[in-house]
Design an enzyme around this catalytic site. Structure first.
Site, PDB file in Angstrom:
ATOM      1  N   ASN A 171     -18.331  10.274 -16.656  1.00  0.00           N
ATOM      2  CA  ASN A 171     -18.052   8.892 -16.245  1.00  0.00           C
ATOM      3  C   ASN A 171     -17.245   8.784 -14.944  1.00  0.00           C
ATOM      4  OD1 ASN A 171     -15.699   9.758 -17.441  1.00  0.00           O
ATOM      5  ND2 ASN A 171     -15.333   7.892 -18.609  1.00  0.00           N
ATOM      6  N   GLU A 266      -8.098  15.747 -22.131  1.00  0.00           N
ATOM      7  CA  GLU A 266      -8.166  14.333 -22.460  1.00  0.00           C
ATOM      8  C   GLU A 266      -9.508  14.096 -23.141  1.00  0.00           C
ATOM      9  OE1 GLU A 266      -9.505  10.433 -21.450  1.00  0.00           O
ATOM     10  OE2 GLU A 266      -8.813  11.227 -19.522  1.00  0.00           O
ATOM     11  N   CYS A 300     -12.803   6.191 -21.338  1.00  0.00           N
ATOM     12  CA  CYS A 300     -11.971   6.570 -22.485  1.00  0.00           C
ATOM     13  C   CYS A 300     -10.875   5.541 -22.711  1.00  0.00           C
ATOM     14  CB  CYS A 300     -11.375   7.958 -22.269  1.00  0.00           C
ATOM     15  SG  CYS A 300     -10.483   8.069 -20.745  1.00  0.00           S
TER      16      CYS A 300
END
Ligand code: G3H
Length: 498
Positions: A171, A266, A300
């Site tokens: 992304n 992450e 996210c």
């Protein structure tokens, strides 16, 4: 676009495959195989990249190790100078890189340009921050610890880790790559980048900007290929001294397999938005739409569940629905708000969550609509905890609303999640907001705004399954160094002066 202008050398026009970058040069893989990148909008092959072999990975690791030794001795100001140069080249070439993002990951055209510009700014800021924080050390004297005379002086400074392996997600293939590359380099490390398949070509263009800036050969490398062939091989490679990973639960598997090296991870979130009765409801609606649907929810930090006091829920739902009606849906080239999600399997997964919610009685605020990978924005009201979408991360333009009777119920739902990345709370009562923030088990809580990682120098971290360590420019630099102490031992007391 394929390999035009300064980017010509990164492309093998004969077989129409992008090359990989190692030891300061662009190479074709000896595998003679390629990996296809499917355009999410057309669902046809847009680009191809090299399928690197394990042997090529070994060579990259060896070259990186050698280059790192010299780089660690390169003055900090020179490292910073090169990073500033790379940042300027990156920004200069924002248009072709953004075009790749549009084609590879269906990022809306304007957002794609923003990603590249943000990346240039991140690299420059990292250069400056690195010069500041790595230019400082510490002096300790021994007599502050019981039983010691003032006979030892400890000088501590920060030294690089060695070779950093950076694995960014689809992304933000440029921005989340440079958020690992720049701290690694300023701290004196070498870098091996394994870009995501969707986004690999944008990443190769970005790496070429670093190449044009004139970094030493072997210091920066970018290998592309199949996860099944080189994924574990890279993450378990003995030449890797640190892994910085952003992505899904693959990160959990990596953390179990990686050796005794620092990890920065992450791994997604189920970012909750808690709305109290006294909130500014227009602000809430605007942030739910922006937070839930920008880049079609594929962040996210997207708002992934709204936990709203029942008494204000109807009003907010109406406001959100009206704003959602204005979202444009279509191809990224037209800069639409909602664009196709990255792969067909992602679209199928999202659809699975929607159908589960339907079977279990959620209220559909819009009709569910999908064409290929394009899913129209959907708000699901009256979601209950027995529905998968109450807990799972759709990574798409589908947002559940859970009506709550008390703030405690909202905090309980937020904390029952395996994730703990970000959350947000809307209220006009700052004391309550801070108490709720303290109670929420997430790495960050935004008060009166949707979750977001930026500005990029802010600390960014997830609790529980959302990650390991903290990111943000300063924290990333500090994570990619270790402390080295040199202790000066003074002669025995008989030698003391005076
Ligand atoms: O997808 C994960 C990113 O770290 C989110 O970044 O808040 O800037 O969209 P963002």
């Amino acid at each position: 676009m394929a390999g035009n202008g300064v980017f010509a050398e990164i492309y093998d026009g004969e077989v129409e495959v992008y090359k990989y970058y190692a030891d300061g040069h662009w190479h074709k893989s000896s595998s003679a195989k390629s990996v296809s990148i499917i355009n999410p909008t057309t669902r046809k092959t847009q680009f191809k990249v090299q399928a690197c072999t394990q042997e090529e990975v070994n060579k990259v690791m060896e070259a990186a190790k050698v280059a790192q030794k010299a780089w660690a001795r390169t003055p900090l100001w020179k490292r910073a100078e090169l990073l500033h140069k790379a940042a300027a080249i990156l920004k200069e070439h924002k248009a072709p890189i953004a075009e790749c993002l549009v084609k590879e990951i269906a990022k809306p055209a304007k957002d794609a340009v923003t990603e590249v510009v943000r990346s240039g700014d991140l690299v420059s800021y990292t250069a400056e921050e690195g010069v500041r924080i790595l230019g400082e050390g510490k002096l300790l004297v021994s007599d502050s610890f019981p039983g010691n005379e003032r006979s030892k002086y400890c000088l501590s400074s920060k030294i690089p880790l060695g070779v950093v392996l950076a694995i960014p997600p689809f992304n933000y293939p440029v921005n989340l790559a440079v958020s690992k590359i720049a701290p690694a380099l300023i701290a004196g490390n070498a870098l091996v980048l394994k870009p995501p398949t969707q986004g690999a070509v944008a990443a190769l263009h970005m790496i070429h900007c670093f190449h044009l800036a004139g970094f030493p050969k072997g210091l920066i490398n970018c290998v592309t290929g199949k996860g099944s062939e080189i994924g574990d091989f890279l993450t378990m490679h003995p030449g890797v001294n640190c892994i910085s990973f952003t992505g899904g639960d693959t990160g959990i598997a990596i953390s179990k397999k990686a050796g005794m090296i620092p990890l920065q991870m992450e791994l997604g979130g189920k970012d909750a938005c808690i709305v109290l009765e006294d909130a500014d409801l227009d602000l809430v609606a605007a942030n739910i739409v922006k937070g839930g649907f920008s880049y079609s929810g594929q962040r996210c930090t997207a708002v992934k569940v709204v936990l709203i006091m029942d008494s204000v829920a109807d009003e907010v739902v109406e406001k959100v629905k009206s704003k959602m009606g204005k979202l444009t849906v279509g191809p990224p080239e037209d800069d639409c708000d909602i664009t196709p999600v990255v792969t067909e399997s992602s679209a199928n997964f999202i659809e699975g969550l929607v159908m589960d919610a339907k079977e279990k009685g959620a209220t559909f605020c819009q009709e569910y609509r999908r064409e290929g990978n394009l899913i129209w924005p959907l708000l699901l009201d009256h979601v209950r905890p027995d529905m998968r979408i109450a807990w799972e991360e759709p990574f798409g333009p589908v947002l559940p609303i859970i009506r709550i009777q008390s703030v405690e119920e909202g905090i309980h739902h937020c904390n029952a999640s395996n994730f703990g990345l970000q959350g947000c709370v809307f209220t006009r009562d700052i004391n309550k907001a801070i108490m709720i923030s303290d109670a929420m088990e997430t790495g960050t809580v935004q008060i009166n705004s949707a979750p977001a990682r930026g500005p990029d120098h802010f600390p960014f971290q997830g609790l529980k399954d959302s990650g390991i360590g903290s990111q943000g420019i300063t924290n990333s630099i500090n994570m990619m160094v270790k402390v080295k102490s040199t202790v000066i031992n003074l002669p025995a007391p008989s030698y003391t002066m005076g």
